[in-house]
Design a protein around this motif. Structure first.
Motif, PDB file in Angstrom:
ATOM      1  N   VAL A  97      13.736  -5.978  -9.702  1.00 35.69           N
ATOM      2  CA  VAL A  97      14.590  -6.387  -8.597  1.00 35.69           C
ATOM      3  C   VAL A  97      14.696  -7.897  -8.590  1.00 35.69           C
ATOM      4  CG1 VAL A  97      12.638  -6.299  -7.012  1.00 35.69           C
ATOM      5  CG2 VAL A  97      14.934  -6.352  -6.102  1.00 35.69           C
ATOM      6  N   PRO A 110      15.745  -1.401  -5.709  1.00 35.65           N
ATOM      7  CA  PRO A 110      15.270  -2.148  -4.539  1.00 35.65           C
ATOM      8  C   PRO A 110      16.285  -3.174  -4.037  1.00 35.65           C
ATOM      9  CG  PRO A 110      13.552  -1.963  -6.188  1.00 35.65           C
ATOM     10  CD  PRO A 110      14.801  -1.472  -6.829  1.00 35.65           C
ATOM     11  N   ARG A 140      16.817  -6.806  -2.016  1.00 35.30           N
ATOM     12  CA  ARG A 140      16.171  -8.065  -1.669  1.00 35.30           C
ATOM     13  C   ARG A 140      17.258  -9.064  -1.317  1.00 35.30           C
ATOM     14  NH1 ARG A 140      10.928  -9.774  -4.491  1.00 35.30           N
ATOM     15  NH2 ARG A 140      10.449 -11.824  -3.661  1.00 35.30           N
ATOM     16  N   HIS A 176      12.864  -7.768   1.995  1.00 40.81           N
ATOM     17  CA  HIS A 176      12.619  -7.050   0.739  1.00 40.81           C
ATOM     18  C   HIS A 176      12.342  -5.601   1.106  1.00 40.81           C
ATOM     19  CE1 HIS A 176      11.104  -6.383  -3.434  1.00 40.81           C
ATOM     20  NE2 HIS A 176      10.457  -5.405  -2.814  1.00 40.81           N
ATOM     21  N   ASP A 210      11.764  -2.094  -0.911  1.00 40.02           N
ATOM     22  CA  ASP A 210      11.585  -1.471  -2.216  1.00 40.02           C
ATOM     23  C   ASP A 210      12.395  -0.181  -2.323  1.00 40.02           C
ATOM     24  OD1 ASP A 210       9.656  -1.261  -4.757  1.00 40.02           O
ATOM     25  OD2 ASP A 210       9.766   0.721  -3.820  1.00 40.02           O
ATOM     26  N   ARG A 211      12.435   0.570  -1.227  1.00 39.06           N
ATOM     27  CA  ARG A 211      13.126   1.851  -1.153  1.00 39.06           C
ATOM     28  C   ARG A 211      13.081   2.274   0.319  1.00 39.06           C
ATOM     29  NH1 ARG A 211       7.970   2.340  -2.877  1.00 39.06           N
ATOM     30  NH2 ARG A 211       6.661   4.080  -2.189  1.00 39.06           N
ATOM     31  N   PRO A 240       5.817  -3.579   0.407  1.00 39.78           N
ATOM     32  CA  PRO A 240       7.045  -3.014  -0.168  1.00 39.78           C
ATOM     33  C   PRO A 240       8.247  -3.066   0.776  1.00 39.78           C
ATOM     34  CG  PRO A 240       5.518  -1.272   0.436  1.00 39.78           C
ATOM     35  CD  PRO A 240       4.779  -2.554   0.594  1.00 39.78           C
ATOM     36  N   ARG A 274       4.763  -0.593  -3.802  1.00 43.30           N
ATOM     37  CA  ARG A 274       6.055  -0.817  -4.459  1.00 43.30           C
ATOM     38  C   ARG A 274       6.255   0.122  -5.637  1.00 43.30           C
ATOM     39  NH1 ARG A 274       7.372  -7.320  -4.560  1.00 43.30           N
ATOM     40  NH2 ARG A 274       7.111  -7.672  -2.319  1.00 43.30           N
ATOM     41  N   SER A 275       7.515   0.440  -5.884  1.00 46.10           N
ATOM     42  CA  SER A 275       7.858   1.329  -6.994  1.00 46.10           C
ATOM     43  C   SER A 275       8.626   0.605  -8.091  1.00 46.10           C
ATOM     44  CB  SER A 275       8.693   2.509  -6.487  1.00 46.10           C
ATOM     45  OG  SER A 275       9.951   2.061  -6.018  1.00 46.10           O
ATOM     46  N   ILE A 303       9.234  -6.678  -9.572  1.00 48.10           N
ATOM     47  CA  ILE A 303      10.173  -7.764  -9.330  1.00 48.10           C
ATOM     48  C   ILE A 303      10.276  -8.601 -10.605  1.00 48.10           C
ATOM     49  CG2 ILE A 303       9.625  -7.786  -6.877  1.00 48.10           C
ATOM     50  CD1 ILE A 303       8.138 -10.428  -7.348  1.00 48.10           C
ATOM     51  N   ASP A 332       2.219  -8.198  -6.119  1.00 49.14           N
ATOM     52  CA  ASP A 332       1.628  -6.857  -6.101  1.00 49.14           C
ATOM     53  C   ASP A 332       0.160  -7.003  -6.474  1.00 49.14           C
ATOM     54  OD1 ASP A 332       0.689  -4.241  -6.994  1.00 49.14           O
ATOM     55  OD2 ASP A 332       2.778  -3.616  -6.880  1.00 49.14           O
ATOM     56  N   ARG A 386       3.612   5.828  -7.773  1.00 45.72           N
ATOM     57  CA  ARG A 386       4.580   4.895  -7.217  1.00 45.72           C
ATOM     58  C   ARG A 386       5.861   4.826  -8.049  1.00 45.72           C
ATOM     59  NH1 ARG A 386       0.750  -0.292  -6.476  1.00 45.72           N
ATOM     60  NH2 ARG A 386       2.766  -1.362  -6.569  1.00 45.72           N
TER      61      ARG A 386
END
Length: 625
Positions: free
Chosen positions: A7, A23, A25, A35, A37-38, A64, A237-238, A241, A313, A590
């Motif tokens: 992302v 994601p 951002r 931000h 993530d989902r 996330p 987070r999945s 970045i 992360d 994740r």
């Protein structure tokens, strides 16, 4: 399961997140930043004072789903409306929504740099009255209560007057069904009376408090939905970045810029043995080495210029820091080749020989006394060309299963007899000569473990799964030897070799010289002159390398892992250490790792299945071998 992507920051514009391309951002008016993530049932908030170290801001940023803004009129004017938009978009998907406000507790200005006291280690918690928020804050309290930093445990205080950022309290009042938790964070990472911080304390707080927040979110979700969460870290987070990808790529470039084992291994082992035997085995050989293709000093400067904290992360940051330290130690060893410091640096990287491992090695050498040496007709032996053809056939079998499986197979005159893997290259010494009935076992070791995990690891989103997470070599070599056992290729001679390596490393660390260690193996344990020389040459290379003790240790580690009821599945995602198995499971949950592209073919052999079952039921690993 969605693939992990990367992302990048999006330009300011419409706020509502579009997750169709991954994601979201965005930088907003008033220096607000979001931000997502989902789609998530929570949002972490932080209103910060600007630049400088702030635990609250750092934990918010690595979350996330987060929204941060500066303590300014412009930020305060824009933040509430943007947060409201996010709530309206996210809440319908989950039926409940949690806002988490993070803020730094005030410092103790009565302390100075000469004070024997430190800043208070205290958390302040508050939560809205609804049952979901209360369940979440209880889980948070329990998790924070387990935190221990520098032998200190925190005080946890509940406050009746909840903290809320300007405008957030009014926002909550008009949105029933939205829960709120506020967390006041300690500043015990700051040096009393100064602006400086204790970096390690800050780092440990960052990881442990963030972990506690994920547990809090899991408890909220379970209470709100009535469904059990598989693992609380699945709320992490999945996607990587861009900064995380850049850090990983930089570590990978440094790792691939040199081949550590080739760099510390002699190029004249065969000739050195002939000279050693001509001298009556009384004079230590003189080894020659390849010139280094890189400057260790320059590579170290590049190594520590990598901005690992930008990965945002804690799990990735830990993996990157571990790899950074391992590469530092490898470069240090290259700097120390053929000096007394090399042995000391080797101990830092590979460790020594623990008493139990030495005892096991001696038991093996006594059990298999070497009185029955290798035998057979000339047709029972194969040379490097036969090994190469068999390796090419095995690689083609894997290509049929995974078209992207690539391996470069080379015959090399500048390595000792045997096989070794460097990246996705299988190197076969032209001096190699082995029994035909050992060839399949060794190829399973080199190709079905070392090459396969490199190919699978290189297909992940992080290149360090291909080059190897820090400390991977012990279990990796253990898996290689285990592959030999699984296919029925674990001969007494092979076990004697692995045990002799342990004994030789122990002798070297006990200050025995090359000739003394050679005589120990040749005269006391019955190894041939050539066999004893090759073992000792590996151990004494570059000044004393303790790596060869990891083969027997790693084999026991694998046997113990299986005997405990575990499956080997996590080890095929790439080159990892046993301590990384929970990390693999977390990143997989994740969506940040993909399943292995191909599994070792030998695992499906009936003989291997039977042998694995024997490991699960055997009373002792030594009985198995």
């Amino acid at each position: 399961m969605r693939d992990a992507g990367t992302v990048q920051a999006q330009p300011a514009g419409g706020l509502l997140a579009d997750f169709s391309d991954g994601p979201f951002r965005c930088d907003l008016d008033g220096q607000c930043r979001v931000h997502l993530d989902r789609p998530m049932p929570f949002l972490v908030l932080n209103r910060h004072a600007g630049q400088g170290s702030s635990l609250a801001r750092r934990i918010a940023i690595i979350s996330p789903a987060n929204f941060t803004w500066p303590a300014s009129d412009a930020g305060d004017a824009h933040a509430p409306g943007s947060i409201a938009d996010i709530i309206e978009q996210e809440r319908p998907q989950f039926g409940a929504f949690l806002l988490i406000s993070l803020y730094d507790l005030p410092r103790d200005h009565g302390l100075d740099d000469e004070s024997p006291e430190l800043e208070a280690f205290r958390f302040c918690l508050s939560a809205s009255a609804d049952d979901a928020a209360q369940a979440a804050v209880r889980r948070l309290e329990a998790a924070l209560g387990q935190v221990c930093i520098d032998l200190r445990r925190p005080e946890i205080e509940f406050v009746s007057q909840a903290y809320a950022e300007p405008g957030v309290e009014a926002l909550l009042a008009h949105r029933p069904g939205v829960s709120h938790i506020s967390v006041g964070l300690p500043q015990n990472y700051r040096i009393p009376g100064e602006e400086g911080i204790y970096p390690q304390v800050f780092h440990e707080l960052e990881i442990t408090v963030f972990d506690a927040l994920l547990q809090c979110v899991a408890a909220f979700s379970e209470h709100a939905t009535g469904e059990q969460v598989a693992h609380y870290r699945s709320f992490g987070r999945s996607a990587f970045i861009e900064a995380a990808v850049n850090a990983d790529r930089a570590l990978g470039q440094i790792s691939r810029s040199f081949d550590f084992l080739l760099g510390v291994s002699p190029i004249n082992t065969v000739q050195a043995f002939e000279r050693f035997r001509a001298d009556g085995c009384r004079k230590a050989p003189v080894f020659r080495y390849r010139p280094l293709p890189v400057s260790p000093e320059d590579q170290k400067r590049r190594l520590y210029a990598i901005d690992i904290r930008a990965a945002e992360d804690p799990v990735l940051e830990t993996l990157f820091r571990e790899k950074q330290l391992e590469l530092d130690r490898q470069l240090m060893m290259l700097q120390c080749r053929n000096t007394s410091d090399f042995r000391l640096a080797s101990l830092m990287l590979y460790g020594g020989v623990e008493p139990q491992l030495l005892d096991h090695a001696r038991q093996i050498l006594v059990r298999y006394d070497g009185s029955r040496g290798p035998s057979g007709t000339p047709s029972a032996w194969v040379d490097c060309h036969v090994v190469r053809r068999a390796a090419e056939k095995l690689v083609q079998d894997y290509v049929a299963l995974l078209p992207g499986f690539e391996a470069d197979i080379q015959l090399r005159e500048d390595i000792a007899p045997g096989l070794m893997v460097s990246g996705q290259s299988l190197l076969i010494s032209t001096a190699t000569r082995m029994r035909r009935d050992r060839m399949d076992a060794l190829l399973q070791h080199e190709v079905s473990v070392h090459l396969l995990t490199c190919v699978n690891g290189n297909a992940q989103g992080l290149t360090i799964f291909g080059t190897g997470l820090a400390g991977y070599e012990g279990i990796q070599e253990g898996l290689g030897v285990f592959a030999e056992y699984a296919v029925g290729g674990m001969t007494p001679a092979r076990m004697r070799l692995l045990a002799a390596r342990v004994v030789a490393v122990d002798a070297m660390l006990g200050d025995a010289d090359f000739v003394e260690t050679f005589r120990l193996l040749h005269e006391q344990y019955g190894f041939s002159e050539r066999g004893a020389f090759n073992i000792v040459a590996r151990v004494f290379r570059s000044g004393g390398l303790t790596k060869d003790a990891i083969y027997l240790r790693g084999l026991k580690q694998v046997f113990d892992f299986i005997a405990a009821g575990n499956d080997l599945d996590p080890f095929w995602f790439g080159k990892i250490a046993e301590r990384h198995v929970p990390v693999v499971n977390e990143l997989l949950s994740r969506g940040m790792l993909s399943p292995p592209g191909v599994l070792p073919a030998f695992l499906s052999r009936p003989e291997a299945m039977r042998n694995i079952e024997r490991v699960r039921t055997a009373p002792s690993w030594l009985q198995l071998i």
